[in-house]
Design an enzyme around this catalytic site. Sequence first.
Site, short mmCIF file in Angstrom:
data_model
loop_
_atom_site.label_atom_id
_atom_site.label_comp_id
_atom_site.label_asym_id
_atom_site.label_seq_id
_atom_site.Cartn_x
_atom_site.Cartn_y
_atom_site.Cartn_z
N GLY A 156 0.87 -1.17 0.00
CA GLY A 156 0.00 0.00 0.00
C GLY A 156 0.90 1.21 0.00
O GLY A 156 1.83 1.31 -0.81
N GLU A 157 0.68 2.10 0.92
CA GLU A 157 1.50 3.30 1.05
C GLU A 157 2.04 3.33 2.49
O GLU A 157 1.28 3.47 3.43
CB GLU A 157 0.64 4.54 0.74
CG GLU A 157 1.37 5.83 0.85
CD GLU A 157 2.63 5.88 -0.02
OE1 GLU A 157 2.58 5.47 -1.20
OE2 GLU A 157 3.67 6.33 0.49
N CYS B 118 6.05 -5.45 0.21
CA CYS B 118 6.21 -4.10 -0.34
C CYS B 118 6.13 -3.03 0.76
O CYS B 118 7.05 -2.93 1.57
CB CYS B 118 5.19 -3.89 -1.45
SG CYS B 118 5.72 -2.62 -2.60
N ARG C 152 12.98 3.20 0.04
CA ARG C 152 11.65 3.28 -0.58
C ARG C 152 11.74 3.71 -2.05
O ARG C 152 12.62 4.49 -2.42
CB ARG C 152 10.76 4.29 0.16
CG ARG C 152 10.37 3.85 1.55
CD ARG C 152 9.45 4.90 2.19
NE ARG C 152 8.26 5.10 1.40
CZ ARG C 152 7.60 6.26 1.32
NH1 ARG C 152 8.02 7.31 1.99
NH2 ARG C 152 6.54 6.36 0.57
N ILE D 246 5.64 -2.98 -7.70
CA ILE D 246 4.89 -1.74 -7.91
C ILE D 246 5.48 -0.65 -7.02
O ILE D 246 5.36 -0.74 -5.78
CB ILE D 246 3.39 -1.94 -7.58
CG1 ILE D 246 2.80 -3.08 -8.42
CG2 ILE D 246 2.62 -0.64 -7.81
CD1 ILE D 246 1.41 -3.51 -8.01
N ARG D 247 6.13 0.31 -7.61
CA ARG D 247 6.81 1.35 -6.83
C ARG D 247 7.51 0.71 -5.63
O ARG D 247 7.32 1.07 -4.47
CB ARG D 247 5.82 2.43 -6.36
CG ARG D 247 5.87 3.64 -7.26
CD ARG D 247 5.15 4.87 -6.76
NE ARG D 247 4.08 4.59 -5.86
CZ ARG D 247 3.97 5.12 -4.66
NH1 ARG D 247 4.89 5.94 -4.21
NH2 ARG D 247 2.95 4.83 -3.90
N HIS E 271 4.72 -8.29 -4.84
CA HIS E 271 3.33 -8.56 -4.43
C HIS E 271 2.88 -9.98 -4.80
O HIS E 271 2.19 -10.15 -5.81
CB HIS E 271 2.39 -7.57 -5.13
CG HIS E 271 2.46 -6.18 -4.60
ND1 HIS E 271 1.66 -5.72 -3.59
CD2 HIS E 271 3.26 -5.15 -4.95
CE1 HIS E 271 1.95 -4.46 -3.33
NE2 HIS E 271 2.92 -4.08 -4.14
N GLU F 270 0.52 -11.58 -3.75
CA GLU F 270 -0.95 -11.72 -3.68
C GLU F 270 -1.61 -11.30 -5.00
O GLU F 270 -2.82 -11.45 -5.16
CB GLU F 270 -1.50 -10.89 -2.50
CG GLU F 270 -1.52 -9.38 -2.68
CD GLU F 270 -0.14 -8.72 -2.62
OE1 GLU F 270 0.87 -9.44 -2.49
OE2 GLU F 270 -0.08 -7.49 -2.74
#
Length: 200
Positions: free
Chosen positions: A53-54, A85, A112, A141-142, A178, A180
């Site tokens: 997430g963030e 992540c 990060r 993802i990022r 990720h 998942e």
Amino acid sequence: MTRQPAQLEVGVLALQGDFAEHIAILRRLGVEGREVRLPQHLDRIGGLIIPGGESTTLGRLMSIYDLREPVARMARKGKAVWGTCAGMIMMAREITEEDPVPLGIMDIGVHRNAFGRQVDSFEQDLQIESFDPTPFHAVFIRAPAISRVGTGIDVLASLSDGRPVAVRQGNLLATAFHPELTGDTRFHRYFLDLIPAAAE
Ligand code: GLN
């Protein structure tokens, strides 16, 4: 080792990010995923997944809901904890940025957004020694990078340039990508296998 998967409950931190995808995979594996939003939701779970997430939002919400210390205690007590992540960022001992303040439960340093912005997200097949020879298709993802690996850390997978992206320290697991988001359940099964050994 015999386990009744139906009886096993695994917590998934459900403050933000893609917790629903983790719960769906756990369900496919016959395991109940319990959404964790408050400290009392940590009672009786066999292990905990901190999803992507963030991480700045995740860190803030964990402070607001008083989850930081109980989660860190769980990890110290030997319960299985897996960060993916943004979750991996939270697991780190230190990160190169000021925000978020990580939980510091795993002896790794993390950087990060090390691979660039959202558009620089990528996918790569990883060879994972602990799994069968079929490569694991990993979605980044990022994504964060692991910038320091402590002495007790096992590297489970690295990128073709040698950078580690999946690490384990006893009952603790962290992946920069990720698992998942693909149909491949091998990382979730690997995590579930940490639980009997880690349970009190
Ligand atoms: N870039 C995000 C962060 O720094 C992590 C992205 C993710 O979890 N997919 O928190």
